[in-house]
Design an enzyme around this catalytic site. Structure first.
Site, PDB file in Angstrom:
ATOM      1  N   SER A 146       8.590 -15.997  95.988  1.00 60.02           N
ATOM      2  CA  SER A 146       9.896 -16.576  95.679  1.00 60.02           C
ATOM      3  C   SER A 146      10.457 -17.269  96.924  1.00 60.02           C
ATOM      4  CB  SER A 146      10.856 -15.466  95.244  1.00 60.02           C
ATOM      5  OG  SER A 146      11.088 -14.593  96.350  1.00 60.02           O
ATOM      6  N   ASP A 166       8.110  -7.869  89.034  1.00 62.02           N
ATOM      7  CA  ASP A 166       8.544  -7.643  90.409  1.00 62.02           C
ATOM      8  C   ASP A 166       9.265  -6.294  90.516  1.00 62.02           C
ATOM      9  OD1 ASP A 166       9.323  -7.818  93.019  1.00 62.02           O
ATOM     10  OD2 ASP A 166      10.712  -9.475  92.759  1.00 62.02           O
ATOM     11  N   SER A 168       9.527  -6.533  83.746  1.00 56.47           N
ATOM     12  CA  SER A 168       9.351  -5.151  84.211  1.00 56.47           C
ATOM     13  C   SER A 168       9.840  -4.183  83.144  1.00 56.47           C
ATOM     14  CB  SER A 168      10.130  -4.928  85.516  1.00 56.47           C
ATOM     15  OG  SER A 168       9.384  -5.444  86.605  1.00 56.47           O
ATOM     16  N   ARG A 218       3.621   4.113 109.041  1.00 58.61           N
ATOM     17  CA  ARG A 218       2.359   4.146 108.287  1.00 58.61           C
ATOM     18  C   ARG A 218       2.352   5.295 107.296  1.00 58.61           C
ATOM     19  NH1 ARG A 218      -1.238   3.971 113.639  1.00 58.61           N
ATOM     20  NH2 ARG A 218       0.326   5.552 114.076  1.00 58.61           N
ATOM     21  N   ASP A 231       7.348 -18.930  92.803  1.00 60.22           N
ATOM     22  CA  ASP A 231       8.195 -18.356  91.745  1.00 60.22           C
ATOM     23  C   ASP A 231       9.596 -18.960  91.856  1.00 60.22           C
ATOM     24  OD1 ASP A 231       8.846 -16.592  89.677  1.00 60.22           O
ATOM     25  OD2 ASP A 231       9.412 -14.975  91.059  1.00 60.22           O
ATOM     26  N   HIS A 232      10.091 -19.493  90.755  1.00 62.41           N
ATOM     27  CA  HIS A 232      11.461 -20.034  90.703  1.00 62.41           C
ATOM     28  C   HIS A 232      11.765 -21.083  91.777  1.00 62.41           C
ATOM     29  CE1 HIS A 232      12.946 -17.452  87.509  1.00 62.41           C
ATOM     30  NE2 HIS A 232      12.275 -16.464  88.071  1.00 62.41           N
ATOM     31  N   HIS A 283       9.156 -14.202  81.976  1.00 63.04           N
ATOM     32  CA  HIS A 283       9.766 -13.651  83.199  1.00 63.04           C
ATOM     33  C   HIS A 283      10.465 -12.334  82.843  1.00 63.04           C
ATOM     34  CE1 HIS A 283       9.633 -17.030  86.198  1.00 63.04           C
ATOM     35  NE2 HIS A 283       9.043 -17.553  85.130  1.00 63.04           N
ATOM     36  N   GLY A 305      15.482  -8.019  87.058  1.00 59.26           N
ATOM     37  CA  GLY A 305      16.113  -6.835  87.629  1.00 59.26           C
ATOM     38  C   GLY A 305      15.907  -5.565  86.821  1.00 59.26           C
ATOM     39  N   ARG A 311       8.909  -2.958  93.027  1.00 60.17           N
ATOM     40  CA  ARG A 311       9.971  -2.534  93.951  1.00 60.17           C
ATOM     41  C   ARG A 311      10.313  -1.064  93.724  1.00 60.17           C
ATOM     42  NH1 ARG A 311      14.457  -7.414  94.162  1.00 60.17           N
ATOM     43  NH2 ARG A 311      12.984  -9.099  94.408  1.00 60.17           N
TER      44      ARG A 311
HETATM   45  P1  13P Z   1      11.420  -8.410  86.820  1.00 58.49           P
HETATM   46  O1  13P Z   1      12.709  -8.356  87.584  1.00 58.49           O
HETATM   47  O2  13P Z   1      11.586  -7.915  85.416  1.00 58.49           O
HETATM   48  O3  13P Z   1      10.301  -7.724  87.507  1.00 58.49           O
HETATM   49  O4  13P Z   1      11.008  -9.961  86.688  1.00 58.49           O
HETATM   50  C1  13P Z   1      10.398 -10.622  87.749  1.00 58.49           C
HETATM   51  C2  13P Z   1      10.319 -12.095  87.543  1.00 58.49           C
HETATM   52  O5  13P Z   1      10.543 -12.620  86.485  1.00 58.49           O
HETATM   53  C3  13P Z   1       9.937 -12.903  88.701  1.00 58.49           C
HETATM   54  O6  13P Z   1       9.972 -14.258  88.417  1.00 58.49           O
HETATM   55  O1  G3H Z   2      12.577 -13.673  89.760  1.00 58.92           O
HETATM   56  C1  G3H Z   2      12.905 -13.167  90.793  1.00 58.92           C
HETATM   57  C2  G3H Z   2      12.009 -12.266  91.540  1.00 58.92           C
HETATM   58  O2  G3H Z   2      12.253 -10.934  91.195  1.00 58.92           O
HETATM   59  C3  G3H Z   2      12.116 -12.528  93.004  1.00 58.92           C
HETATM   60  O3  G3H Z   2      13.302 -12.054  93.515  1.00 58.92           O
HETATM   61  O4  G3H Z   2      14.337 -13.853  94.940  1.00 58.92           O
HETATM   62  O5  G3H Z   2      14.753 -11.415  95.392  1.00 58.92           O
HETATM   63  O6  G3H Z   2      12.521 -12.413  95.872  1.00 58.92           O
HETATM   64  P1  G3H Z   2      13.764 -12.465  95.033  1.00 58.92           P
HETATM   65 ZN    ZN Z   3      11.536 -14.812  87.112  1.00 60.82          ZN
END
Ligand code: 13P
Ligand code: G3H
Ligand code: ZN
Length: 316
Positions: free
Chosen positions: A50, A260, A218, A285, A83-84, A215, A185, A264
């Protein structure tokens, strides 16, 4: 070299009814966890970066980490994806940086402007054999560097199936992220999770054989919410997309599933657990290592949910 664009992956995923996991990478441990899972399970993978990841780790570090992953795993098709991407300039920069796929996310613009911006990226990227994901409809969830609609508005911004053919014909994009009720999220739904499978199917009917992207996929597994909360975290009412819904979408036209938040959460739960159980621990570690293992276990599980275990060979 197995650094590939998404063409063959999506062709095989569509044909054989599975989806490729697109996992966000921000550092070495996350990348290593993902790669050891896909290497063990012989699965194709999309490593996505991203704007926030570029800002956090810097592109040159991420690029070097991914280069090692590619070099050490010649039998695994690995796509390096933006991504995005929010501007034409960022997408062009990523093409120049060696990405094999980019997303231009111009869906918050009016339809005509989304087409115009997306087409500019496609025209540039295709000169370098880089594939382009675009977005139609608006995803929910607002993160630091990702523009989205508020969670309450998600269902009002679903992809309009009547727009997809014109969008595809005027832009030539290689895949399309559709808004079908997911959001980014850990807090995706306030009550029972529901996806608009009718929208997904209607889009698929309009563009037969065309790869769609989901997208915000999760699942925010209860086990990890509970672990985080048990070890001093605070994630009340966290809720994601049920894995059965993800598997169903993967069998439909969805060829790329973005994950994502689940990574996390796996990492955070493990680090919290180590700190809670060994308050004297101060060697990174000894918490980043277990966190890396937790990422590997999560990705390994997701590959089965997506149906892409064992599919590396056919995607090369
Ligand atoms: P999540 O927040 O559901 O993991 O989605 C991630 C995502 O779409 C990244 O582009
Ligand atoms: O779609 C978003 C992803 O979860 C990436 O998030 O911009 O915090 O890296 P980020
Ligand atoms: Zn996304």
């Amino acid at each position: 070299m197995a650094l590939v664009n998404t063409k063959k992956m999506f062709k095989m995923a569509y044909k054989n009814g599975y989806a490729i996991g697109a996992f966000n990478v921000n550092n070495m441990e996350i990348t290593q966890g993902i790669i050891s899972a896909v290497a063990e399970k012989k699965a194709p993978v999309i490593l996505q970066i991203s704007r926030g990841a570029r800002k956090y780790a810097s592109m040159s570090y991420l690029r070097a980490i991914i280069d090692v992953a590619v070099r050490e795993n010649p039998d695994i098709p690995i796509c390096m994806h933006l991504d995005h991407g929010d501007t034409v300039e960022l997408c062009k920069q990523c093409v120049d940086d060696g990405f094999t796929s980019v997303m231009i996310d111009a869906s918050h613009n009016p339809f005509a402007e989304n087409i115009k911006v997306t087409k500019q990226v496609v025209d540039y990227a295709h000169k370098y054999n880089v594939t382009v994901e675009a977005e139609l409809g608006q995803l929910g969830g607002i993160e630091e560097d990702v523009v989205g609609v508020s969670h309450d508005d998600v269902s009002k911004h679903l992809t309009d199936p009547d727009q997809v053919v014109e969008f595809y014909e005027k832009t030539g994009c290689d895949s399309l992220a559709v808004a079908c009720g997911t959001s980014h999220g850990a807090f995706k739904f306030k009550s029972e999770p529901k996806l608009a499978f009718d929208v997904l199917q209607a889009v698929a009917d309009k563009l037969p054989g065309y790869p769609l992207v989901m997208h915000g996929s999760s699942s925010v597994l209860k086990e990890f919410v509970d672990l985080i909360n048990k070890y001093g975290g605070k994630m009340p009412n966290a809720m994601g997309v049920p894995e059965a819904a993800i598997s169903k979408a993967a069998k439909m036209a969805v060829c790329k599933v973005n994950i994502d938040t689940d990574l996390r959460m796996a990492m955070t739960a493990k680090i919290r657990q180590v700190f809670a159980e060994k308050p004297s621990e101060f060697d990174p570690r000894n918490y980043l290592g277990p966190a890396r293992d937790a990422i590997k276990a999560m990705v390994s599980h997701k590959l089965d949910v997506l149906g892409c275990t064992g599919k590396a060979g056919e995607c090369l």
